[in-house]
Structure formats: C-alpha cells, structure tokens
Scaffold this motif. Structure first.
Motif, PDB file in Angstrom:
ATOM      1  N   LYS A 175      -1.103  -6.214  -5.269  1.00  0.00           N
ATOM      2  CA  LYS A 175      -0.327  -5.275  -6.065  1.00  0.00           C
ATOM      3  C   LYS A 175      -0.685  -3.827  -5.780  1.00  0.00           C
ATOM      4  CE  LYS A 175       1.022  -4.300 -10.834  1.00  0.00           C
ATOM      5  NZ  LYS A 175       0.860  -4.700 -12.249  1.00  0.00           N
ATOM      6  N   ALA A 176      -1.996  -3.487  -5.806  1.00  0.00           N
ATOM      7  CA  ALA A 176      -2.379  -2.079  -5.755  1.00  0.00           C
ATOM      8  C   ALA A 176      -2.402  -1.536  -4.334  1.00  0.00           C
ATOM      9  CB  ALA A 176      -3.746  -1.888  -6.416  1.00  0.00           C
ATOM     10  N   ARG A 177      -3.046  -2.243  -3.407  1.00  0.00           N
ATOM     11  CA  ARG A 177      -3.196  -1.730  -2.049  1.00  0.00           C
ATOM     12  C   ARG A 177      -3.570  -2.870  -1.133  1.00  0.00           C
ATOM     13  NH1 ARG A 177      -8.936   1.583  -2.652  1.00  0.00           N
ATOM     14  NH2 ARG A 177     -10.196  -0.199  -3.324  1.00  0.00           N
ATOM     15  N   LEU A 178      -3.467  -2.602   0.160  1.00  0.00           N
ATOM     16  CA  LEU A 178      -3.839  -3.565   1.189  1.00  0.00           C
ATOM     17  C   LEU A 178      -5.095  -3.032   1.870  1.00  0.00           C
ATOM     18  CD1 LEU A 178      -2.813  -6.227   2.469  1.00  0.00           C
ATOM     19  CD2 LEU A 178      -1.720  -4.840   4.224  1.00  0.00           C
ATOM     20  N   ALA A 179      -6.190  -3.800   1.797  1.00  0.00           N
ATOM     21  CA  ALA A 179      -7.492  -3.342   2.287  1.00  0.00           C
ATOM     22  C   ALA A 179      -7.898  -4.137   3.516  1.00  0.00           C
ATOM     23  CB  ALA A 179      -8.546  -3.474   1.194  1.00  0.00           C
ATOM     24  N   PHE A 180      -8.502  -3.434   4.499  1.00  0.00           N
ATOM     25  CA  PHE A 180      -9.034  -4.027   5.723  1.00  0.00           C
ATOM     26  C   PHE A 180     -10.546  -3.787   5.742  1.00  0.00           C
ATOM     27  CE2 PHE A 180      -4.681  -2.948   6.476  1.00  0.00           C
ATOM     28  CZ  PHE A 180      -4.170  -3.919   7.313  1.00  0.00           C
ATOM     29  N   HIS A 181     -11.311  -4.791   6.060  1.00  0.00           N
ATOM     30  CA  HIS A 181     -12.766  -4.677   6.213  1.00  0.00           C
ATOM     31  C   HIS A 181     -13.109  -5.186   7.607  1.00  0.00           C
ATOM     32  CE1 HIS A 181     -13.150  -3.747   1.963  1.00  0.00           C
ATOM     33  NE2 HIS A 181     -12.400  -4.808   1.691  1.00  0.00           N
ATOM     34  N   CYS A 182     -13.493  -4.262   8.509  1.00  0.00           N
ATOM     35  CA  CYS A 182     -13.701  -4.591   9.916  1.00  0.00           C
ATOM     36  C   CYS A 182     -15.131  -4.255  10.329  1.00  0.00           C
ATOM     37  CB  CYS A 182     -12.723  -3.820  10.797  1.00  0.00           C
ATOM     38  SG  CYS A 182     -10.999  -4.024  10.307  1.00  0.00           S
ATOM     39  N   ILE A 218     -20.726   2.928   7.090  1.00  0.00           N
ATOM     40  CA  ILE A 218     -19.306   2.559   6.987  1.00  0.00           C
ATOM     41  C   ILE A 218     -18.457   3.809   7.149  1.00  0.00           C
ATOM     42  CG2 ILE A 218     -17.513   1.583   5.496  1.00  0.00           C
ATOM     43  CD1 ILE A 218     -19.652  -0.075   4.149  1.00  0.00           C
ATOM     44  N   SER A 219     -17.401   3.688   7.964  1.00  0.00           N
ATOM     45  CA  SER A 219     -16.390   4.733   8.086  1.00  0.00           C
ATOM     46  C   SER A 219     -15.110   4.247   7.411  1.00  0.00           C
ATOM     47  CB  SER A 219     -16.106   5.047   9.558  1.00  0.00           C
ATOM     48  OG  SER A 219     -17.254   5.605  10.167  1.00  0.00           O
ATOM     49  N   SER A 220     -14.520   5.066   6.555  1.00  0.00           N
ATOM     50  CA  SER A 220     -13.323   4.700   5.792  1.00  0.00           C
ATOM     51  C   SER A 220     -12.113   5.448   6.328  1.00  0.00           C
ATOM     52  CB  SER A 220     -13.514   5.007   4.303  1.00  0.00           C
ATOM     53  OG  SER A 220     -14.588   4.256   3.770  1.00  0.00           O
ATOM     54  N   TYR A 221     -10.931   4.760   6.241  1.00  0.00           N
ATOM     55  CA  TYR A 221      -9.676   5.324   6.722  1.00  0.00           C
ATOM     56  C   TYR A 221      -8.590   5.025   5.684  1.00  0.00           C
ATOM     57  CZ  TYR A 221     -12.329   5.241  11.065  1.00  0.00           C
ATOM     58  OH  TYR A 221     -13.307   5.404  12.002  1.00  0.00           O
ATOM     59  N   HIS A 222      -7.607   5.906   5.582  1.00  0.00           N
ATOM     60  CA  HIS A 222      -6.532   5.775   4.596  1.00  0.00           C
ATOM     61  C   HIS A 222      -5.179   5.978   5.283  1.00  0.00           C
ATOM     62  CE1 HIS A 222      -9.239   5.795   1.079  1.00  0.00           C
ATOM     63  NE2 HIS A 222      -9.976   6.617   1.817  1.00  0.00           N
ATOM     64  N   GLY A 223      -4.186   5.279   4.743  1.00  0.00           N
ATOM     65  CA  GLY A 223      -2.818   5.406   5.231  1.00  0.00           C
ATOM     66  C   GLY A 223      -1.846   4.842   4.199  1.00  0.00           C
ATOM     67  N   GLU A 224      -0.558   4.760   4.551  1.00  0.00           N
ATOM     68  CA  GLU A 224       0.474   4.263   3.633  1.00  0.00           C
ATOM     69  C   GLU A 224       1.492   3.432   4.406  1.00  0.00           C
ATOM     70  OE1 GLU A 224       0.844   7.486  -0.004  1.00  0.00           O
ATOM     71  OE2 GLU A 224       2.046   7.792   1.811  1.00  0.00           O
ATOM     72  N   LEU A 225       1.968   2.411   3.734  1.00  0.00           N
ATOM     73  CA  LEU A 225       3.147   1.683   4.193  1.00  0.00           C
ATOM     74  C   LEU A 225       4.343   2.306   3.480  1.00  0.00           C
ATOM     75  CD1 LEU A 225       4.546  -0.682   5.661  1.00  0.00           C
ATOM     76  CD2 LEU A 225       4.081  -2.084   3.640  1.00  0.00           C
ATOM     77  N   LEU A 226       5.232   2.916   4.229  1.00  0.00           N
ATOM     78  CA  LEU A 226       6.363   3.648   3.657  1.00  0.00           C
ATOM     79  C   LEU A 226       7.600   2.755   3.674  1.00  0.00           C
ATOM     80  CD1 LEU A 226       5.767   7.078   5.409  1.00  0.00           C
ATOM     81  CD2 LEU A 226       4.999   6.331   3.140  1.00  0.00           C
ATOM     82  N   ILE A 227       8.152   2.471   2.460  1.00  0.00           N
ATOM     83  CA  ILE A 227       9.361   1.657   2.304  1.00  0.00           C
ATOM     84  C   ILE A 227      10.518   2.629   2.072  1.00  0.00           C
ATOM     85  CG2 ILE A 227      10.432  -0.223   1.013  1.00  0.00           C
ATOM     86  CD1 ILE A 227       7.592  -1.001   0.099  1.00  0.00           C
ATOM     87  N   ASN A 228      11.320   2.844   3.102  1.00  0.00           N
ATOM     88  CA  ASN A 228      12.414   3.813   3.064  1.00  0.00           C
ATOM     89  C   ASN A 228      13.713   3.081   2.747  1.00  0.00           C
ATOM     90  OD1 ASN A 228      10.720   6.045   4.037  1.00  0.00           O
ATOM     91  ND2 ASN A 228      10.727   4.926   5.972  1.00  0.00           N
ATOM     92  N   ILE A 241      -5.711  -7.633  10.973  1.00  0.00           N
ATOM     93  CA  ILE A 241      -4.317  -7.876  10.579  1.00  0.00           C
ATOM     94  C   ILE A 241      -4.304  -8.491   9.188  1.00  0.00           C
ATOM     95  CG2 ILE A 241      -2.181  -9.122  11.098  1.00  0.00           C
ATOM     96  CD1 ILE A 241      -2.928  -9.062  14.015  1.00  0.00           C
ATOM     97  N   ARG A 242      -3.533  -7.890   8.302  1.00  0.00           N
ATOM     98  CA  ARG A 242      -3.372  -8.413   6.944  1.00  0.00           C
ATOM     99  C   ARG A 242      -1.887  -8.376   6.575  1.00  0.00           C
ATOM    100  NH1 ARG A 242      -6.948  -7.422   2.032  1.00  0.00           N
ATOM    101  NH2 ARG A 242      -5.790  -9.331   1.630  1.00  0.00           N
ATOM    102  N   VAL A 268      -5.831   0.925   3.041  1.00  0.00           N
ATOM    103  CA  VAL A 268      -7.205   1.409   3.219  1.00  0.00           C
ATOM    104  C   VAL A 268      -7.914   0.479   4.183  1.00  0.00           C
ATOM    105  CG1 VAL A 268      -7.319   2.520   0.954  1.00  0.00           C
ATOM    106  CG2 VAL A 268      -8.019   0.135   1.208  1.00  0.00           C
ATOM    107  N   ALA A 269      -8.857   1.052   4.944  1.00  0.00           N
ATOM    108  CA  ALA A 269      -9.635   0.265   5.900  1.00  0.00           C
ATOM    109  C   ALA A 269     -11.015   0.892   6.045  1.00  0.00           C
ATOM    110  CB  ALA A 269      -8.924   0.186   7.247  1.00  0.00           C
ATOM    111  N   ASP A 270     -11.980   0.078   6.410  1.00  0.00           N
ATOM    112  CA  ASP A 270     -13.333   0.574   6.702  1.00  0.00           C
ATOM    113  C   ASP A 270     -13.899  -0.207   7.876  1.00  0.00           C
ATOM    114  OD1 ASP A 270     -14.875  -1.806   5.612  1.00  0.00           O
ATOM    115  OD2 ASP A 270     -13.872  -1.148   3.779  1.00  0.00           O
ATOM    116  N   ILE A 271     -14.712   0.494   8.668  1.00  0.00           N
ATOM    117  CA  ILE A 271     -15.419  -0.105   9.805  1.00  0.00           C
ATOM    118  C   ILE A 271     -16.902  -0.046   9.503  1.00  0.00           C
ATOM    119  CG2 ILE A 271     -15.901   0.052  12.271  1.00  0.00           C
ATOM    120  CD1 ILE A 271     -13.200   1.296  12.670  1.00  0.00           C
ATOM    121  N   THR A 272     -17.525  -1.177   9.553  1.00  0.00           N
ATOM    122  CA  THR A 272     -18.964  -1.266   9.310  1.00  0.00           C
ATOM    123  C   THR A 272     -19.693  -1.243  10.650  1.00  0.00           C
ATOM    124  OG1 THR A 272     -18.603  -2.542   7.299  1.00  0.00           O
ATOM    125  CG2 THR A 272     -20.800  -2.632   8.272  1.00  0.00           C
TER     126      THR A 272
END
Length: 714
Positions: free
Chosen positions: A464-471, A565-575, A483-484, A587-591
């Motif tokens: 519901k809130a966001r899609l998170a990646f942990h790499c 950990i390095s964190s990254y942010h972005g958006e899925l845009l539904i037009n 891939i999620r 959101v994503a982070d690289i460990t």
C-alpha cells in the motif's frame, strides 16, 4: 240435402275500428247430409292487450246464425336495459341510463362496462348495437342467427373485458369469442336461459398464439401480445378513444338476459362523449349517452435508450451517465420521445437543479437571544440549471404515432462530484384536440431524473505505502532482489487508461494483467506487456495489473564512510489519460560489506631471538554482503604476511587467524596454519598490517573497508 254456410268473425265492437287480429273471415263451404267438417283458423294479433271477439256461422235456411265467442290476452315484446357495476346507482334506472367510464381514466387502460338487455316476454327478438362516433375498428361481425353459438364456459355473473376474452391462455374463450352472459332473473318466476354471443374457433383454425401454454409466463406473454394487437387495431381511426362491443348483433331469446361488454381503449387524453344505440326488433331504438375523461400523456421516453430505466412503481424515470473521469471531454447521449397518440405533440424541456421527489417547503430555524426558537416555513423554489447537464433542443415537435430525438450533454469538470438533476418535459397538443375537450390538467408533464458520477481516477496499490528494495553490493543487478512487483487495482466503478513511468534509479520491467481475477481465457502471453509494447494500459472495475519494477543502481566504488548502507528514492508515476498523475513511492538501499577485528593490537610480550610466539586475531563480517580481505605490511618486518583472504557471507560469521612465531615445531606450525589462512611469521621488531575487505565483481575489485593492525614483539 246440402247446406251452404260461411263464417264471419267479429271483434264484438260494433263501432267501425281497425281489426285486432281476426278480421272478417269468409269461408263458404258445403256441408252434406250427416257430414262433419273441421274448420282451422289462424290467430295473428297486431296489437297487445285484452282481446274479445265473436265468430258466427251462417247457415242457409236457418233464421239465426251459430255463434262462437273468443276471449284472449295478447302479449308483446318487453325489453329492459340495465348496467352491471355502474358507478352510480341512478345510472341503473331504465329511464336514466348513462354509461360512464369515469372522470380520471388512465391513458392506455381499457376499462369495461356491461350493458344488460333483458327480454321479459316469450317472444325472441334480434338486437343490434352501434356506437355513434368512436366505434372501434375490427368489431365483431353480425352473428348468424341460424348457427348454434358455441357454449360459454365462463361462470354467470362474470364480466369479461375484450382483452381478457382474447387471452386464450387464461382458460377463457379464445380468438374472437365474446361472452354474453345471462342472468337467472325473469318475469312471473320463469327461469331464463343462457345465451352467448360469438362463435367458437375450431381447433384446427387457431394460431399458435391462441393455444394454451404450459407455463404461466408464456400464457401472460401471449395474452399481452394479443391485447396489444387488439388495442392497436381498435384505435386505428386515430380519434383518441375507441369503444368496442363484445356483441354487435344477436338474438335475445324469450325470458333471456344478454350481457354486452363495452371496452374503452384510449391513446390520447381528453373528455369524450358519444352515444350507444340498441335496436331490438321493431321497437323504438334505445339511446344511451357515453362519457369518459382520459388523463395521462401519450408521450413517453424510449425505454430502449442506453442508461434509461423506467421503474413500473414510480411515475418518473431515471437516466444515468456512465462514470466519467475529471478533466474529461463532454459526454453526449441521444434519447428519444415516443408519441403514441394521434395528434402532434410539442414538448418543452427544462432542467432543474434537484431531482424528484421535489422538496415542497424550506424550513429555517433561528434562535433569539432569550433562547426561544423561531421556525419559518416558506414554499420551496426550484431553479433551472443547465450546469453541468444541458438539453438540445429545448423545444421538440413529436409527430403523431412517431418519435423525435434530442441530445443530453454532460460537461465534465475538474472536481469529483455526484450530479443529480431533473428533466421536466411539458407537453401540449399541437393545434388542440379535434374530437374531445382537452385541458392542460389532463396532459401531465413527464419527469426524468438525471444522474452523473464524476470520479478522480485512482488505483489501489499492494504494497500500500511504498515498494522497497533491499540489495547487497555483492549481488549483480540481475539478482532477484533487484526486481519487485506492485499490484495496481481499479476499485472505482469506471474503466480508465493510464501509462507508467519511473523516476530515480528504477525502471519498469514488465506489466502483466491479473488473468485469474479477470477470468480471461485468452492467450496468457497476451496479458504480459514488455516496456515499449503498449503505451497505455486499461483497467475495468475490479481488474488488476502486476507491475514489475527493477532497481538499476550500481554499487559505488567506495562505500559510504558514515554508514554501511546507501539509500535511494524514486517514484512510480501513474499518468491517467485525463492528465492527472498518481505517484507511488519507490525506495531502495544497497548494503556494503563491513568487518571488525577482535583485537586492535597484538602483543606477543618478550620473544627471544631465534624463538617464536603465536597469537590470533578474528575478523567478523558485520553485514550480509560478501567481501574479501587482504593484509599488507606497513611497518618494519622482515617477512610479509599473507596478502589475501576471504570472508564467506553468513550471519556474522567469523574467521580466526593465527600469527606463528619462530620456535614452533613444524607440526605445530602446520596445525596453526590449517586453522586459519591468517598465519604469518614474526622474527623481530614490530610492524603494522592493514586488513582490506573487498567486493568481487565481474568488472574487478572494489575496496570497501580497511582496518589497521599493529603487530610487535621482540
């Protein structure tokens, strides 16, 4: 001897007057000796009442004639008329008989009245009924007096309308049978016989629509179809109403009571008057005034229009636009008005800002300073409004027995809302009614509630809130953790289309429709859309799509200094197609790899020259990322320690290494070396080593962390 004689009939009244049946009868005969002669006379009265007469026989040679007295009572036709189920008791009287169908008869209904013709005499007579102006087309033909009528299966004291008489499925006589039922009342206590007016239809001559159906639904459909056809045929003169008779001609037998059903069909409002005439034998015709006031509109909305619903329990209909998205283009729909009447109708259409039921009054409650309330009730005032729905044209001419089209448009705005308005159609007969008195109160307006739902397009997301990646930095960009999938579901009541885009270090891998939930039986491959194959995706209500998003950020050459950990942010845009955008957080982070040493300093104490000492140090991985380590010499040292090693990723696994010193036996040194790849020799002095942890990638090594280790002794 022969006698000559003749008969002479006298009515007993010597004054000159018209004979009442016998007249003068002269029959000259010869009567022989000892002969008997029988004389036959016929009595044919021409008037009714008491009759006395004298019959004389004159014989030649006799001084006085022979006499025969005749005394009798002559009866004639006695016909009475009455109404069954008359709305007023006074209408049942013979001298004041009026046939009234009512003052507020709904249009298209078929009320009936029953005229009873009673023969209170022993003389059968033929009768003929006719209607002055509004005789229906296709009334029953004259009955053949010679043929034997088919027996009527209906119970006495029952009135059958023309439409019900046609309903073969209901068990009543079928085809063109008309029931003329009888009563058991008569003069002088004499019983009256039954009579039916109408002929039965042979079984071989019946159509499939008049035969019985086994199901009740089938019988009702056939009955309704036959009634509708009969009504259309009866009203083909285009006069507004039509009076149909169950029997036009027939025979009323002695002491018989015949019932004739009159049915009034209508397709135009107005006050109608007419006369029904009944002619029985040679009696003066009886005339009965007929009156009916029809109320209602022959105009109605075409029920086949898309979005139109006409409930049978309410006098108004409902038209609903399909749900629309905000900022969409105007929506126009075409509706039709049907005119079933014989006169052109002009319709004036207006739109008001509230639906029906209309509010009758407005109530305002105010409170004064002393705490008492004041209630004001004022009449409610409706306001015309063509926003956001409007009609074109506002005035429409509907030809007789035809239809006319008009357009209704919805101006979709930029605000999500529910619109409820009412369309009022005021009809008026073009040029008046040539056959009746038509008042405006008899011609009511038509109402149509208008509904529209303007929606904000939106999909529900899962998660519901966001899609998170942990790499991990040790994994490749093709790893499954990169891939999620997010599920997009249309929970609104409208279909809409949208395109997908991303911001940040993310990209769309594929879009797959949820074929299980959508119950699709097409090729499963057709529901998987690769990027660039289709720009827009459509979702019906309750449909879903699975959107696979890939995190494409490469690990950095040098890991972060403040964190692992390095964190990254972005958006899925539904037009959406209407221009609105719905963002969904990514959101994503690289460990990165990290390790700690169990000792920051190795102290061997006093070590004599030529001897050796052994100590150990533990390197522990602090993150789940795989890494490599390497030891290097920094200080004074005669020999270099091993320069490379590895830490296999586990859950904080540790590797322990030993530092052998000269003086140990070969077996002891081999045993210490086998325990850990960290072994090196110290001969004299001290030195510092740096443990490096590296991540091995296809393109090379990435230095991620360094740790200084001081080793000394003497």
């Amino acid at each position: 001897m022969f006698f000559f004689f003749f008969f002479q009939a006298e009515d007993g009244i010597r004054d000159a007057q018209e004979s009442r049946g016998l007249g003068d009868v002269y029959k000259r005969q010869v009567l022989g000796a000892a002969q008997e002669l029988q004389v036959t006379m016929t009595f044919e009265p021409t008037v009714s009442g008491q009759l006395s007469s004298l019959l004389m026989c004159v014989v030649e040679g006799m001084d006085a004639p022979l006499g025969l007295a005749i005394d009798t009572h002559v009866a004639t036709l006695n016909i009475e008329y009455s109404l069954d189920q008359a709305p007023d008791d006074n209408d049942k009287h013979q001298d004041n008989l009026k046939i009234s169908f009512g003052d507020k008869v709904p249009i298209f209904s078929a009320p009936t009245r029953t005229l009873i013709v009673t023969n209170k005499s022993a003389i059968p007579a033929t009768f003929t009924l006719s209607v002055g102006k509004f005789m229906s087309v296709g009334s029953p033909d004259k009955q053949d007096p010679v043929s034997t009528p088919a027996p009527c299966t209906l119970l006495p004291k029952t009135t059958v309308s023309l439409g019900d008489a046609f309903a073969a499925a209901l068990g009543s006589p079928t085809g063109t049978q008309r029931a003329c039922l009888t009563d058991r009342s008569g003069a002088s206590g004499k019983s009256m016989a039954s009579s039916s007016c109408g002929q039965g239809i042979p079984e071989s001559g019946r159509s499939h629509e008049t035969l019985r159906f086994r199901s009740e639904h089938g019988r009702s459909l056939v009955a309704a179809r036959i009634r509708h056809a009969q009504e259309q045929s009866a009203l083909s003169k285009d006069q507004g109403i039509a009076l149909s008779l169950s029997c036009a001609t027939g025979v009323v037998r002695a002491w018989e009571s015949v019932r004739i059903v009159l049915t009034c069909y209508s397709n135009m409002p107005g006050h109608y008057t007419d006369v029904v005439q009944c002619q029985v034998a040679d009696l003066p015709p009886a005339r009965f005034p007929v009156s009916v006031t029809v109320c209602g509109s022959p105009m109605q909305f075409d029920p086949t229009s898309v979005g139109l619903r006409l409930p049978p329990d309410t006098p108004w209909g409902n038209f609903r636009f399909e749900p629309n998205l905000i900022n969409g283009p105007p929506v126009t729909r075409k509706l039709s008005l049907l005119n079933s009447g014989p006169i052109d109708v002009e319709a004036t259409m207006r739109i008001f800002s509230e639906p029906r039921h209309f509010q009758s009054a407005d109530v305002n409650i105010t409170y004064r300073e002393d705490g008492k309330g004041c209630v004001d009730v004022i009449p409610h005032v409706m306001h015309e409004s063509e926003i956001p729905i409007k009609i074109s044209p506002a005035v429409l001419l509907i030809p007789a027995k035809s239809k006319a089209d008009f357009e209704i448009s919805l101006n979709v705005g930029d605000v999500a809302t529910k619109v409820e308005q009412c369309l009022i159609v005021d009809p008026i007969a073009k040029g008046g009614h040539p056959h009746a008195v038509l008042e405006q109160s008899m011609f009511p307006a038509a109402y149509l509630n208008l509904e529209a739902l303007i929606l904000q397009p939106e999909v529900t997301t899962k998660p519901k809130a966001r899609l998170a990646f942990h790499c991990l930095s040790s994994d490749t960009t093709e790893h499954s953790s990169r891939i999620r999938t997010v599920q997009l579901t249309n929970q609104t009541c409208s279909i809409f289309s949208f395109s997908l885009a991303t911001s940040g270090p993310f990209k769309i891998d594929q879009v797959e429709h949820d074929i299980i939930k959508n119950q699709s039986f097409d090729d499963p491959g057709a529901h998987t859309l690769k990027p660039g194959r289709s720009k827009f995706h459509s979702l019906k209500p309750l449909e879903s799509v699975q959107v696979s998003v890939q995190f494409v950020q490469d690990p950095e050459e040098m890991g972060p200094k403040q964190s692992d950990i390095s964190s990254y942010h972005g958006e899925l845009l539904i037009n959406y197609e209407n221009g609105t955008v719905q963002p969904y957080e990514l959101v994503a982070d690289i460990t990165y790899p990290a390790a700690v040493l169990s000792e920051t300093e190795i102290k061997f104490g006093i070590v004599r020259v030529g001897s050796h000492a052994t100590s150990s140090v533990t390197i522990t991985a602090c993150t789940p990322s795989c890494s490599q380590w390497m030891m290097t010499n920094i200080g004074n040292c005669s020999t270099s320690p091993p320069r490379r090693g590895s830490i296999t990723i586990a859950r904080r696994n540790s590797l322990t290494g030993t530092v052998p010193v000269e003086g140990l036996t070969a077996a002891q040194q081999a045993n210490a070396t086998n325990k850990s790849p960290f072994s090196f020799q110290v001969k004299s002095g001290f030195f510092s080593v740096i443990v490096e942890l590296r991540v091995i990638r296809q393109a090379g090594e990435i230095v991620s962390r360094r740790q200084r280790v001081d080793v000394g002794g003497w």
